[in-house]
Write an enzyme that holds these catalytic residues in place. Sequence first.
Site, PDB file in Angstrom:
ATOM      1  N   ASP A 294      15.206  14.792  28.681  1.00  0.00           N
ATOM      2  CA  ASP A 294      14.657  15.089  30.003  1.00  0.00           C
ATOM      3  C   ASP A 294      15.619  14.503  31.038  1.00  0.00           C
ATOM      4  O   ASP A 294      15.624  13.294  31.273  1.00  0.00           O
ATOM      5  CB  ASP A 294      13.245  14.501  30.142  1.00  0.00           C
ATOM      6  CG  ASP A 294      12.629  14.818  31.497  1.00  0.00           C
ATOM      7  OD1 ASP A 294      13.366  15.256  32.399  1.00  0.00           O
ATOM      8  OD2 ASP A 294      11.407  14.618  31.651  1.00  0.00           O
TER       9      ASP A 294
ATOM     10  N   TYR B 261       8.391   9.469  32.054  1.00  0.00           N
ATOM     11  CA  TYR B 261       7.554  10.473  32.709  1.00  0.00           C
ATOM     12  C   TYR B 261       8.174  11.841  32.499  1.00  0.00           C
ATOM     13  O   TYR B 261       9.377  12.002  32.682  1.00  0.00           O
ATOM     14  CB  TYR B 261       7.450  10.173  34.207  1.00  0.00           C
ATOM     15  CG  TYR B 261       6.642  11.183  34.990  1.00  0.00           C
ATOM     16  CD1 TYR B 261       5.257  11.274  34.816  1.00  0.00           C
ATOM     17  CD2 TYR B 261       7.246  12.033  35.911  1.00  0.00           C
ATOM     18  CE1 TYR B 261       4.512  12.202  35.532  1.00  0.00           C
ATOM     19  CE2 TYR B 261       6.502  12.961  36.640  1.00  0.00           C
ATOM     20  CZ  TYR B 261       5.135  13.032  36.449  1.00  0.00           C
ATOM     21  OH  TYR B 261       4.402  13.948  37.166  1.00  0.00           O
TER      22      TYR B 261
ATOM     23  N   LYS C 193      14.962  18.907  39.941  1.00  0.00           N
ATOM     24  CA  LYS C 193      15.371  18.137  41.116  1.00  0.00           C
ATOM     25  C   LYS C 193      16.712  18.586  41.702  1.00  0.00           C
ATOM     26  O   LYS C 193      16.737  19.571  42.432  1.00  0.00           O
ATOM     27  CB  LYS C 193      15.302  16.650  40.798  1.00  0.00           C
ATOM     28  CG  LYS C 193      13.829  16.247  40.530  1.00  0.00           C
ATOM     29  CD  LYS C 193      13.540  14.787  40.372  1.00  0.00           C
ATOM     30  CE  LYS C 193      12.025  14.584  40.349  1.00  0.00           C
ATOM     31  NZ  LYS C 193      11.516  13.849  39.212  1.00  0.00           N
TER      32      LYS C 193
HETATM   33  C1  LIG Z   1      10.275  14.388  38.394  1.00  0.00           C
HETATM   34  C2  LIG Z   1      10.333  14.394  36.930  1.00  0.00           C
HETATM   35  C3  LIG Z   1       9.641  15.345  36.164  1.00  0.00           C
HETATM   36  C4  LIG Z   1       8.688  16.326  36.774  1.00  0.00           C
HETATM   37  O1  LIG Z   1       9.303  17.209  37.656  1.00  0.00           O
HETATM   38  P1  LIG Z   1       8.392  17.960  38.766  1.00  0.00           P
HETATM   39  O2  LIG Z   1       9.369  18.879  39.440  1.00  0.00           O
HETATM   40  O3  LIG Z   1       7.865  16.887  39.658  1.00  0.00           O
HETATM   41  O4  LIG Z   1       7.328  18.681  38.043  1.00  0.00           O
HETATM   42  C5  LIG Z   1       9.804  15.348  34.795  1.00  0.00           C
HETATM   43  N1  LIG Z   1      10.621  14.457  34.196  1.00  0.00           N
HETATM   44  C6  LIG Z   1      11.303  13.541  34.897  1.00  0.00           C
HETATM   45  C7  LIG Z   1      12.206  12.596  34.177  1.00  0.00           C
HETATM   46  C8  LIG Z   1      11.169  13.451  36.277  1.00  0.00           C
HETATM   47  O5  LIG Z   1      11.806  12.488  36.946  1.00  0.00           O
END
Ligand SMILES: *Cc1c(COP(=O)(O)O)cnc(C)c1O
Length: 421
Positions: A239, A144, A267
């Site tokens: 990511d 994701y 995060k």
């Molecule tokens: C949470 C997440 C996102 C998206 O971040 P948001 O702050 O919710 O837009 C993208 N990549 C990974 C791996 C994530 O866990």
Amino acid sequence: MTSKKSIKAFKEAKKYFPGGVNSPVRAFKSVGGGPVYFSRGKGQYIYDIDGNRYLDFIGAWGPAVLGHAYKAAVDAVKKAAAKGLCAGLNTVSELRLAVEIKKLLPWINMMRFVNSGTEAVMTAIRLSRAYTGRDVIIKMSGCYHGHLDSMLVSAGSGALTFGVPDSPGITKAAGRDTIVIPYNDIDALEDVFAVSGNKIAALILEPVAGNMGVVPGNGAFIRKAGSLCKKYNSVLIFDEIMAGFRAYARTGKEYYGVEPGLVCLGKIIGGGLPVGAVAGKKEIMSMLAPSGPVYQAGTFSGNPVVMEAGAATLKAYIRQDTFKKINKLGLVLDDLLANAPGVHYARSGGMFTLFFTNVKVTDLKTAKTSDTSAFAKFHRFMMSNNILLPPSQFEACFISSAHEERQMEFFGRKCLEYINK
Ligand SMILES: *Cc1c(COP(=O)(O)O)cnc(C)c1O
């Protein structure tokens, strides 16, 4: 465990918000039972508006690595807020967070702060396309990367839970430039580069996947991704929005020995406030406006309150050797669950998942062999024991440095009690 007030609030919320929520997974739809209305958090606990206290493994979906309402971060927020909530100008707070990030990731040359992980990925993709002059992005099924159009193809997280891997409203064109291959599949990686290598702008992945449940990247697979990107001059994007400073002490760069061209952060680096960052090599990053032609901007980017919360959090993370602590807490769980029958237990640092399957989970296909109705029952069993887990089989559980060994043991034993029932 009463939840009268939470149920009432959710009923009211349905009048205002689609599905009663502002982010899908909070509806608790896939596990049944009412959603929890957060009243406050402290350390490893959260309290709902009915006054119930839960031992929390949602960890705010990642940011709460030091536990909830960590004092140094809250104090930093209060101090910054008193000076003004938004600047719209440069602040030295931006420098403070940048310095902490550089301490952890000395190999990055430059960064740009944005307001969410989604924005960070969006910018990383735009930069990669501009830098290479190519269009195609390779992503892994089950990874994701936020809710931007081009990444909502075979994505994990809420999209996976609800069985809508491709959302309506996304044009065919947006999906056409995204090629999806299975996670941890070296052959697929070689094939896609052999066929399309000179069209590939970037390959994006979570070095430890956390959005189909925790699925660690295989070292050989990550290294192959690195060498193929190098060979074909494609940008490797890590990511690390979830896994960074969580699945490992720093990022996949240190853990696997593979250096990405760009890294997306989020995060944790905002200490609980909305944030994201794209960072990496100078020759790519300096293409961003105003030093280069790639446009990106944000009214709230680098907001001083967010920057101070993030800096205080990362400072404490470094000073207290937080990763060592959360990893040690994880070892307590390993002792109890590593050989538990009928489940696949996966842990990377402070992230873990208990998959209800006999199959070893290495990608989306194997993750999906999980019995989600067994997970739903497991979730309700834990709720009745005042333990709060993410309300989906495919979301990672998070350990914070505020958890205690005895609590990990208590939780591990409750897992075994459920499994052996
Ligand atoms: C949470 C997440 C996102 C998206 O971040 P948001 O702050 O919710 O837009 C993208 N990549 C990974 C791996 C994530 O866990």
